[in-house]
Design an enzyme around this catalytic site. Sequence first.
Site, PDB file in Angstrom:
ATOM      1  N   LYS A 173       0.843  -1.193   0.000  1.00 17.02           N
ATOM      2  CA  LYS A 173       0.000   0.000   0.000  1.00 17.02           C
ATOM      3  C   LYS A 173       0.882   1.249   0.000  1.00 17.02           C
ATOM      4  CE  LYS A 173      -1.584   2.841   2.925  1.00 17.02           C
ATOM      5  NZ  LYS A 173      -1.598   4.043   2.087  1.00 17.02           N
ATOM      6  N   GLU A 247      10.046   2.041  10.123  1.00 14.81           N
ATOM      7  CA  GLU A 247      11.061   3.049   9.778  1.00 14.81           C
ATOM      8  C   GLU A 247      10.376   4.390   9.925  1.00 14.81           C
ATOM      9  OE1 GLU A 247      14.179   2.606   9.073  1.00 14.81           O
ATOM     10  OE2 GLU A 247      14.174   0.437   8.864  1.00 14.81           O
ATOM     11  N   CYS A 281      13.864  11.433   5.450  1.00 12.97           N
ATOM     12  CA  CYS A 281      13.798  11.074   6.867  1.00 12.97           C
ATOM     13  C   CYS A 281      15.127  11.332   7.573  1.00 12.97           C
ATOM     14  CB  CYS A 281      13.382   9.618   7.010  1.00 12.97           C
ATOM     15  SG  CYS A 281      14.381   8.521   6.005  1.00 12.97           S
ATOM     16  N   GLU A 382      10.544  16.901  14.055  1.00 10.34           N
ATOM     17  CA  GLU A 382      10.858  16.774  12.626  1.00 10.34           C
ATOM     18  C   GLU A 382      10.094  17.853  11.844  1.00 10.34           C
ATOM     19  OE1 GLU A 382       9.236  13.284  10.594  1.00 10.34           O
ATOM     20  OE2 GLU A 382      11.234  12.901   9.795  1.00 10.34           O
TER      21      GLU A 382
HETATM   22  P1  NAD Z   1       2.539   8.849   7.190  1.00 13.43           P
HETATM   23  O1  NAD Z   1       2.846   8.188   8.475  1.00 13.43           O
HETATM   24  O2  NAD Z   1       1.496   9.895   7.177  1.00 13.43           O
HETATM   25  O3  NAD Z   1       2.092   7.784   6.088  1.00 13.43           O
HETATM   26  C1  NAD Z   1       2.905   6.700   5.726  1.00 13.43           C
HETATM   27  C2  NAD Z   1       2.025   5.608   5.156  1.00 13.43           C
HETATM   28  O4  NAD Z   1       1.184   5.092   6.195  1.00 13.43           O
HETATM   29  C3  NAD Z   1       1.084   6.059   4.055  1.00 13.43           C
HETATM   30  O5  NAD Z   1       0.983   5.022   3.112  1.00 13.43           O
HETATM   31  C4  NAD Z   1      -0.226   6.267   4.798  1.00 13.43           C
HETATM   32  O6  NAD Z   1      -1.349   6.163   3.964  1.00 13.43           O
HETATM   33  C5  NAD Z   1      -0.171   5.159   5.812  1.00 13.43           C
HETATM   34  N1  NAD Z   1      -0.942   5.382   7.054  1.00 13.43           N
HETATM   35  C6  NAD Z   1      -1.257   6.561   7.637  1.00 13.43           C
HETATM   36  N2  NAD Z   1      -1.915   6.342   8.797  1.00 13.43           N
HETATM   37  C7  NAD Z   1      -1.999   4.994   8.955  1.00 13.43           C
HETATM   38  C8  NAD Z   1      -2.561   4.142   9.957  1.00 13.43           C
HETATM   39  N3  NAD Z   1      -3.155   4.635  11.042  1.00 13.43           N
HETATM   40  N4  NAD Z   1      -2.450   2.812   9.795  1.00 13.43           N
HETATM   41  C9  NAD Z   1      -1.820   2.300   8.717  1.00 13.43           C
HETATM   42  N5  NAD Z   1      -1.288   3.043   7.725  1.00 13.43           N
HETATM   43  C10 NAD Z   1      -1.364   4.384   7.849  1.00 13.43           C
HETATM   44  O7  NAD Z   1       3.945   9.368   6.666  1.00 13.43           O
HETATM   45  P2  NAD Z   1       4.224  10.246   5.396  1.00 13.43           P
HETATM   46  O8  NAD Z   1       3.761  11.629   5.721  1.00 13.43           O
HETATM   47  O9  NAD Z   1       3.728   9.572   4.170  1.00 13.43           O
HETATM   48  O10 NAD Z   1       5.827  10.186   5.333  1.00 13.43           O
HETATM   49  C11 NAD Z   1       6.630  11.047   6.029  1.00 13.43           C
HETATM   50  C12 NAD Z   1       7.227  10.384   7.249  1.00 13.43           C
HETATM   51  O11 NAD Z   1       7.913   9.204   6.873  1.00 13.43           O
HETATM   52  C13 NAD Z   1       8.256  11.236   7.923  1.00 13.43           C
HETATM   53  O12 NAD Z   1       8.070  11.227   9.319  1.00 13.43           O
HETATM   54  C14 NAD Z   1       9.574  10.590   7.562  1.00 13.43           C
HETATM   55  O13 NAD Z   1      10.620  10.849   8.454  1.00 13.43           O
HETATM   56  C15 NAD Z   1       9.191   9.168   7.500  1.00 13.43           C
HETATM   57  N6  NAD Z   1      10.136   8.401   6.693  1.00 13.43           N
HETATM   58  C16 NAD Z   1      11.015   7.571   7.318  1.00 13.43           C
HETATM   59  C17 NAD Z   1      11.971   6.868   6.575  1.00 13.43           C
HETATM   60  C18 NAD Z   1      12.963   5.948   7.257  1.00 13.43           C
HETATM   61  O14 NAD Z   1      13.655   5.199   6.560  1.00 13.43           O
HETATM   62  N7  NAD Z   1      13.082   5.950   8.561  1.00 13.43           N
HETATM   63  C19 NAD Z   1      11.994   6.998   5.197  1.00 13.43           C
HETATM   64  C20 NAD Z   1      11.086   7.849   4.573  1.00 13.43           C
HETATM   65  C21 NAD Z   1      10.151   8.541   5.349  1.00 13.43           C
END
Ligand code: NAD
Length: 488
Positions: A173, A247, A281, A382
């Site tokens: 997803k 992650e 990230c 962040e």
């Molecule tokens: P997000 O947490 O809003 O969404 C990530 C994914 O999770 C999306 O596919 C979203 O639809 C899904 N999602 C959202 N709520 C959910 C829930 N309650 N249950 C299951 N799935 C859910 O994150 P984002 O805004 O898409 O990405 C940015 C974040 O990702 C930042 O905090 C960044 O630091 C982090 N990130 C971390 C890494 C790493 O390797 N550590 C890499 C890239 C991004």
Amino acid sequence: MIQTQLYIDGQWQSPIDQGTRAIVSPADESVIAQAAEATRADARLAIAAARRAFDGPWRQTTIRDRAKLLNKIAELIDRDAEKLAHLESLNTGKTLTESRTDMGDIAATFRYFAGLVASEAGAVNEAPHHVISRTLREPVGVCGLITPWNYPLLQAAWKIAPALGAGNTVVIKPSNLTPLTTHHFTQLVAELDLPPGVFNLVTGGAEVGAELAESLDVDLVSFTGGAFAGESIMKAATGNFKRIGLELGGKNPNIVFADADLDAAVDYALNAAFFHAGQVCSAGSRLMVEDSIYDAFIGRLAERLPRIVIGNGFHGETRMGPVQSAQQHEKILGMVQAGIAEGARLVHGGKRPPGDVFKQGYWLEPTLLADVTAQMKIAKEEIFGPVITAERFRSEAEALRAANDTPYGLAAAVWTRDLDKANRMSRALRFGTVWVNDYHPYFPEAPWGGYKASGIGRELARIGLDEYTELKHSYINLAPKAMGWFGA
Ligand code: NAD
């Protein structure tokens, strides 16, 4: 107009309730695609298909079959690299150069795991001669893979390659803001002769992700994204104590000592913070500079910032594109204002760039906030945008204390010519990656992940494959004899 569908059980299909979502270009807010927006019901179909495939023909594949599959996927990525890079830039706003680099890294990830899978071997354990005792590595089962919007296909590749390579079936997803490259990737997978249900794509929002996290038929959930969603996934996963990989975000210090090569350190302070408009990230947005060079360092950054070419990622001269969504745009501006209200000094940026071309789209100037202190919210949370917060430190001990004083622990960098100090800092910083005199490089061979609130588990490297396996002790007694312990 691009139209995307779901891919479930080897079939392209529309969501049960026919839901769609307009996908918007971050550069000008035009609608670039209509994406299928799934619901929990679609996710359940995909999970059931993955379950059947796992319990059926997929278990009969060998490591050689799966290594070949991963190499084949790498070839298809290479074949369509230009198409994929265009889609990634269109959807995320990042420069085409960055997207091309991502595609190279994605193919490399599949090749790396192909090699690793092929070398995968169980162990024969020491045991009595009439016994065969083996340690076997087996796939975990059905894997739910949930990815974010900043590196859509790269993050997906880090999960898909080891998951399939280890013999699992997957339901992926992507973020519903950026499904385009994962959709194209699925078209590549559909060219291959996989049993139906081995690979499933369900595009949709949080409820689809939540279904993957909650479902008792999913054995492992691997999530990359923010802490908020990460927490709810961790709780949801307790229903069947599924394996989890998280992650999450970071607050990554980039620490510059006075004895550093300052030309390189200034240049890399920009790379650390402004690649992909800071939506990384591991972005080094928390700059920490030793007192004696602090003012000069800020002065040099202030000269460079206005010269950064902001623009459409498809233009060759562009170095920084827009941020990905209206929501991010608003959040980043809010954090900059909150920083100023807490006493930070705005040196540059903090607003939409001037000019008609930047009126539509989610544009921000590269921003520098100086005189930040470790207690301020902007030094702890962040920001995930093109913002450097600069703090001053007076000693190695102070830098270390402040750098570690965050809930996160993803990545850090240290700039110094003193090898002893470099080594001391590398050891003492509580982060999953510590760079010295560099910023951002990562390799498929090296583990990626965070300490503390930056996540659970690691991706890439051998451990990134092991996370998708279960260990079994298989004990076969070839010559059983009655023990007589309980009498005859
Ligand atoms: P997000 O947490 O809003 O969404 C990530 C994914 O999770 C999306 O596919 C979203 O639809 C899904 N999602 C959202 N709520 C959910 C829930 N309650 N249950 C299951 N799935 C859910 O994150 P984002 O805004 O898409 O990405 C940015 C974040 O990702 C930042 O905090 C960044 O630091 C982090 N990130 C971390 C890494 C790493 O390797 N550590 C890499 C890239 C991004």
